[in-house]
Write a protein that holds these residues in place. Sequence first.
Motif, PDB file in Angstrom:
ATOM      1  N   UNK A 111       0.834  -1.205   0.000  1.00  0.00           N
ATOM      2  CA  UNK A 111       0.000   0.000   0.000  1.00  0.00           C
ATOM      3  C   UNK A 111       0.867   1.253   0.000  1.00  0.00           C
ATOM      4  N   UNK A 112       1.872   1.297   0.855  1.00  0.00           N
ATOM      5  CA  UNK A 112       2.749   2.462   0.905  1.00  0.00           C
ATOM      6  C   UNK A 112       3.584   2.572  -0.373  1.00  0.00           C
ATOM      7  N   UNK A 113       3.976   1.449  -0.937  1.00  0.00           N
ATOM      8  CA  UNK A 113       4.744   1.483  -2.189  1.00  0.00           C
ATOM      9  C   UNK A 113       3.927   2.128  -3.310  1.00  0.00           C
ATOM     10  N   UNK A 114       2.640   1.792  -3.385  1.00  0.00           N
ATOM     11  CA  UNK A 114       1.780   2.389  -4.403  1.00  0.00           C
ATOM     12  C   UNK A 114       1.605   3.879  -4.144  1.00  0.00           C
ATOM     13  N   UNK A 125      -0.888  -1.329 -10.666  1.00  0.00           N
ATOM     14  CA  UNK A 125      -0.556  -2.541 -11.417  1.00  0.00           C
ATOM     15  C   UNK A 125       0.928  -2.631 -11.717  1.00  0.00           C
ATOM     16  N   UNK A 126       1.548  -1.507 -12.064  1.00  0.00           N
ATOM     17  CA  UNK A 126       2.989  -1.506 -12.334  1.00  0.00           C
ATOM     18  C   UNK A 126       3.774  -1.838 -11.072  1.00  0.00           C
ATOM     19  N   UNK A 127       3.367  -1.265  -9.940  1.00  0.00           N
ATOM     20  CA  UNK A 127       4.073  -1.542  -8.683  1.00  0.00           C
ATOM     21  C   UNK A 127       3.861  -2.988  -8.263  1.00  0.00           C
ATOM     22  N   UNK A 128       2.648  -3.491  -8.452  1.00  0.00           N
ATOM     23  CA  UNK A 128       2.389  -4.893  -8.109  1.00  0.00           C
ATOM     24  C   UNK A 128       3.288  -5.826  -8.925  1.00  0.00           C
ATOM     25  N   UNK A 129       3.393  -5.573 -10.207  1.00  0.00           N
ATOM     26  CA  UNK A 129       4.268  -6.418 -11.039  1.00  0.00           C
ATOM     27  C   UNK A 129       5.713  -6.343 -10.566  1.00  0.00           C
ATOM     28  N   UNK A 130       6.187  -5.131 -10.284  1.00  0.00           N
ATOM     29  CA  UNK A 130       7.564  -4.972  -9.819  1.00  0.00           C
ATOM     30  C   UNK A 130       7.765  -5.600  -8.442  1.00  0.00           C
ATOM     31  N   UNK A 131       6.758  -5.500  -7.594  1.00  0.00           N
ATOM     32  CA  UNK A 131       6.813  -6.047  -6.231  1.00  0.00           C
ATOM     33  C   UNK A 131       7.009  -7.563  -6.274  1.00  0.00           C
TER      34      UNK A 131
END
Length: 400
Positions: free
Chosen positions: A32-35, A127-133
């Motif tokens: 959540x914080x990353x997004x 979505x981009x952060x989720x993929x990178x995560x």
Amino acid sequence: MLRLAIVVSTIVVGSAGLAQSEPPAPAARDLHEAVDIAIRLSPDAASLPALRDQASALARAGRGPFAGPPVAAGDVLTRGSGSIEQEVSVSAGLRWPGEGRAIRSWGANTGRAADSGFAAAQLRIAGEVRDAWWALAGARAMVAVNRDQLAIATTTGSQVARLEAAGEESRRDLLLARSETAAAAARLSQAEAELARAEAAYAALAGAPPNDLTPEILTRRSSIEDHPALRAASDRAIAADARARALAYGARIRPEGQVGARRERIGPGQGSATSLLLGIRVPLGRNQLAVADASGARSEALAAVAEAARLRARLIAEQAAAQRRLGSAQTALDAAEARRSALAQSFALTQKGQREGEIGFIEALRARQTLSEAERDLAAAKVAYDAAISAFNQAMGVLP
């Protein structure tokens, strides 16, 4: 050349100073914080205030009976006979009935489209952060597994070398152990290279990655009409239609009204006469640039409606695919856990048989290699399942 060198040096030094003055983004504690960090750093967040200002400006432009601000003019005519004519006037383009309301509607819909567009941008960034995560999580898992395998292979190799020197193992067994150690080292090197790439991809979005990459909680299936991307597409279509209707008024022949006063003095020492000036100006044709703008706006509005319909069908398909992916990931994880458990028990029996002299070194080495492959598969399956949960939430249009 000297001036060019000085300018280039100044730019480089200034850029370096700016880069040093900007504090790095703090490490996120969870997804959540990353997004949130990625959204704050995005160009969409930077452009949102300007889009809202545009909507406010359109709302102000739709007020009043005039198309644009009135224009004030003044003239003074002096003749050789001493007579003087003074004229002051105000002119403005007149709006057609309903034009102001259409412009205000354009402004209101533009504001809604800006807000819903930003919500859709937040989801896209998520979505981009989720993929990178999860790419980073998978890379870390592979490095950890391959590091353990290299440690085991190194320990086994040293033991075989000691037994070979004592005459208890063959030279062939020693060569096989060394081969396994080299293969484990190569796999670890490849995994570390992939980890470096995943860390760089994540850092470009949300700064420094956290130490613990925790998974998301699976959300409930929601209505397709509540999806932020679909709402944004619908609002864009409505705003485009409102823009086309507002610009259509500008494609008409627009008359211009004029109100003024004229003061005339015939000669020195004589009185002056003041008269009221009323006038109207009518263009002898339509502004073809305005006609072209109106036609282009109508084309964009029709395309926006078609795009919203196509997006709705695509989102429905993506939600169904995300549901199937989640089920497949769960099945694969259960199978990987069962396989790893069975091979761990089998390897324990193999080690017991090797200690008792019933099983040779080659068979034990193959059993260990099979178990290590199962451990790699299990680590990958765990990450794939957590990533499938994130993909499902993304398809549902839910932020972490």
